[in-house]
Design a protein around this motif. Structure first.
Motif, short mmCIF file in Angstrom:
data_model
loop_
_atom_site.label_atom_id
_atom_site.label_comp_id
_atom_site.label_asym_id
_atom_site.label_seq_id
_atom_site.Cartn_x
_atom_site.Cartn_y
_atom_site.Cartn_z
N ALA A 229 0.83 -1.20 0.00
CA ALA A 229 0.00 0.00 0.00
C ALA A 229 0.87 1.26 0.00
CB ALA A 229 -0.93 -0.01 1.21
N GLY A 230 1.97 1.23 0.76
CA GLY A 230 2.88 2.37 0.76
C GLY A 230 3.53 2.58 -0.60
N GLY A 231 3.91 1.48 -1.23
CA GLY A 231 4.49 1.59 -2.56
C GLY A 231 3.49 2.13 -3.57
N ALA A 232 2.22 1.69 -3.45
CA ALA A 232 1.19 2.20 -4.36
C ALA A 232 0.96 3.69 -4.15
CB ALA A 232 -0.11 1.43 -4.16
N PHE A 233 0.97 4.12 -2.88
CA PHE A 233 0.79 5.55 -2.60
C PHE A 233 1.95 6.37 -3.17
CE2 PHE A 233 1.67 9.24 0.09
CZ PHE A 233 0.46 9.92 0.02
N ALA A 234 3.18 5.91 -2.94
CA ALA A 234 4.34 6.66 -3.44
C ALA A 234 4.34 6.71 -4.96
CB ALA A 234 5.63 6.03 -2.93
N ALA A 235 4.00 5.59 -5.60
CA ALA A 235 3.98 5.58 -7.06
C ALA A 235 2.89 6.49 -7.61
CB ALA A 235 3.80 4.15 -7.56
N SER A 236 1.80 6.64 -6.86
CA SER A 236 0.68 7.45 -7.34
C SER A 236 0.97 8.94 -7.30
CB SER A 236 -0.57 7.16 -6.50
OG SER A 236 -0.98 5.82 -6.66
N LEU A 237 2.09 9.34 -6.72
CA LEU A 237 2.46 10.76 -6.77
C LEU A 237 2.73 11.19 -8.21
CD1 LEU A 237 4.76 10.97 -3.62
CD2 LEU A 237 2.37 11.66 -3.84
N VAL A 238 3.04 10.23 -9.05
CA VAL A 238 3.06 10.48 -10.49
C VAL A 238 1.75 9.92 -11.03
CG1 VAL A 238 4.24 10.02 -12.67
CG2 VAL A 238 5.56 10.28 -10.56
N PRO A 239 0.91 10.73 -11.63
CA PRO A 239 -0.44 10.28 -12.00
C PRO A 239 -0.45 8.99 -12.81
CG PRO A 239 -0.23 12.64 -12.34
CD PRO A 239 1.13 12.14 -12.01
N GLY A 240 -1.24 8.02 -12.35
CA GLY A 240 -1.43 6.78 -13.07
C GLY A 240 -0.40 5.71 -12.78
N VAL A 241 0.77 6.08 -12.25
CA VAL A 241 1.83 5.09 -12.04
C VAL A 241 1.45 4.12 -10.94
CG1 VAL A 241 4.26 4.80 -11.40
CG2 VAL A 241 3.59 6.65 -12.92
N GLY A 242 0.72 4.58 -9.92
CA GLY A 242 0.30 3.68 -8.86
C GLY A 242 -0.60 2.58 -9.39
N GLN A 243 -1.47 2.92 -10.32
CA GLN A 243 -2.34 1.89 -10.90
C GLN A 243 -1.55 0.96 -11.82
OE1 GLN A 243 -4.83 5.21 -11.98
NE2 GLN A 243 -6.64 4.07 -11.31
N LEU A 244 -0.56 1.48 -12.50
CA LEU A 244 0.32 0.60 -13.28
C LEU A 244 1.07 -0.35 -12.35
CD1 LEU A 244 1.86 3.12 -15.85
CD2 LEU A 244 -0.08 1.59 -16.18
N TYR A 245 1.48 0.14 -11.19
CA TYR A 245 2.19 -0.68 -10.21
C TYR A 245 1.33 -1.84 -9.71
CZ TYR A 245 3.85 -1.91 -5.51
OH TYR A 245 4.24 -2.59 -4.38
N THR A 246 0.03 -1.58 -9.51
CA THR A 246 -0.86 -2.62 -9.01
C THR A 246 -1.45 -3.47 -10.13
OG1 THR A 246 -2.68 -1.01 -8.98
CG2 THR A 246 -1.47 -1.37 -6.92
N GLY A 247 -0.94 -3.32 -11.34
CA GLY A 247 -1.35 -4.18 -12.44
C GLY A 247 -2.58 -3.74 -13.19
N HIS A 248 -3.07 -2.53 -12.98
CA HIS A 248 -4.25 -2.01 -13.67
C HIS A 248 -3.80 -1.02 -14.75
CE1 HIS A 248 -6.24 -3.02 -9.61
NE2 HIS A 248 -6.46 -4.01 -10.46
N THR A 249 -3.35 -1.56 -15.85
CA THR A 249 -2.76 -0.74 -16.90
C THR A 249 -3.76 0.22 -17.50
OG1 THR A 249 -1.23 -2.55 -17.40
CG2 THR A 249 -1.45 -0.81 -19.05
N ILE A 250 -4.94 -0.27 -17.83
CA ILE A 250 -5.93 0.60 -18.49
C ILE A 250 -6.33 1.74 -17.57
CG2 ILE A 250 -8.26 0.67 -19.45
CD1 ILE A 250 -7.88 -2.18 -20.39
#
Length: 374
Positions: free
Chosen positions: A246-267
């Motif tokens: 969850a922390g990694g997803a939050f940090a990645a989401s500081l760049v728009p859309g990257v958090g969802q790419l990290y969790t496998g939701h490409t679209i």
């Protein structure tokens, strides 16, 4: 009227994105993982020094006249002291009727009389597999105590101690030490499926999903016919799923859309990028407006003029839309990460008090000393 319309459009965009995130999250929700408890009994041979019996239906006694004749001939040869002839007759009878425990016992006695301890052990063990509570079972166990080498018997006893110790440590939540104890079980009883199963659960409890998966797969190889095969198969499928922080997803989401790419939701990630980009682009759109300024020259003559200037009329709604889309994407990424963690635990964890109490007693003193040491 353009600015109010733009505000209304941004509001509708945010509402649609929020509904989409909730719907997509429900669509991608994973079922709860099956919770597995450790095995409490170790499958071993019928006596120390005996290998595990082969899987499949046990051999059944056959009504074979030739086998009966050979068994009788073997007994007669044994009575006159011809142990070699007795051994050969019993061996042929055992081939014809492998389910007859009495033939196995007589063959083992013939091997023992001929000082062939290894083959005698095999046949005594076969007798116990065919008839663990048979008439000669007590005598067979006494003979195995004399024939089986002392180091082999100590190893069998050590495996049982390590198994009970691993269970106690597991129930106590000390998974690192539990894994080490079950390592000893696997080394000492490589054919027993429960050592792999329990070590796999301890590793899964530690978060070592890849090697826990290997242990559970080995358990299914060693125990091809068990009641919990379906549940173990579901647990294996769960362990194959990716788990996100969850922390990694939050940090990645500081760049728009990257958090969802990290969790496998490409679209979803691409749509978030597009939405944020569209909002920022709208905020940066400039338009040229003019205004008429009344002016009177020093001579008192009116001389109005027009002035042109550039403005970003949609800056606030555009940046609001971009921030809203980015926030929704961040929430979606963190929620997906937490959902992957909730559905990833395959271990039914016991409470410490309830599981350690049965171990306390005079017969378990050595185990408790080992538990404190570990």
């Amino acid at each position: 009227m353009r600015v109010p319309r733009m505000h209304s459009w941004c509001a509708r965009l945010l509402v649609m994105l929020a509904m989409w995130a909730v719907t997509a999250g429900r669509a991608h929700a994973q079922g709860d993982a099956p919770r597995l408890s450790p095995k409490r009994a170790l499958t071993v041979g019928p006596a120390p020094g005996c290998a595990l019996p082969p899987s499949g239906p046990p051999a059944v006694r056959r009504d074979n006249a030739e086998a009966r004749r050979l068994a009788l001939a073997g007994q007669e040869a044994a009575l006159i002291g011809d142990q070699a002839a007795a051994r050969d007759a019993f061996a042929r009878a055992a081939t014809l009727n492998p389910g007859d425990e009495r033939v196995a016992y007589d063959l083992a006695r013939a091997h023992e009389e001929l000082a062939d301890s290894s083959r005698a052990i095999v046949e005594y063990c076969r007798y116990l597999t065919l008839s663990p509570g048979g008439r000669e079972a007590a005598d067979v166990r006494d003979r195995l105590l004399r024939l089986v080498p002392a180091p082999v018997q100590r190893q069998a006893a050590d495996v049982q101690v390590a198994f009970r110790l691993g269970l106690a440590l597991f129930d106590d939540g000390r998974y690192d030490a539990s894994v080490r104890a079950f390592d000893d079980v696997v080394r000492g009883a490589a054919e027993s499926p429960e050592g792999y199963f329990n070590r796999g659960l301890a590793r899964a409890a530690k978060g070592q999903r890849a090697i826990a998966l290997q242990d559970l797969e080995q358990y299914r190889v060693n125990a091809p016919a068990v009641d919990d095969r379906v549940e173990v198969g579901r647990a294996i499928e769960v362990l194959r799923r990716p788990v996100y922080s969850a922390g990694g997803a939050f940090a990645a989401s500081l760049v728009p859309g990257v958090g969802q790419l990290y969790t496998g939701h490409t679209i979803r990630g691409v749509l978030t990028m597009v939405g944020v980009g569209a909002g920022v682009g709208m905020a940066l759109v400039q338009r040229t407006t003019t205004e008429s300024i009344a002016y009177t020259d020093p001579n008192g003559v009116p001389a109005p003029y027009t002035r042109a200037f550039r403005e970003r009329a949609y800056f606030v709604p555009g940046m609001g839309a971009a921030a809203g889309v980015m926030l929704i994407g961040m929430i979606d990424a963190v929620t997906s990460a937490k959902r992957s963690q909730r559905g990833a635990d395959v271990v039914a964890r016991a409470t410490r008090t309830a599981t350690l109490r049965p171990l306390i007693g005079p017969q378990s003193a050595g185990l408790m000393v080992s538990l404190r040491h570990w």
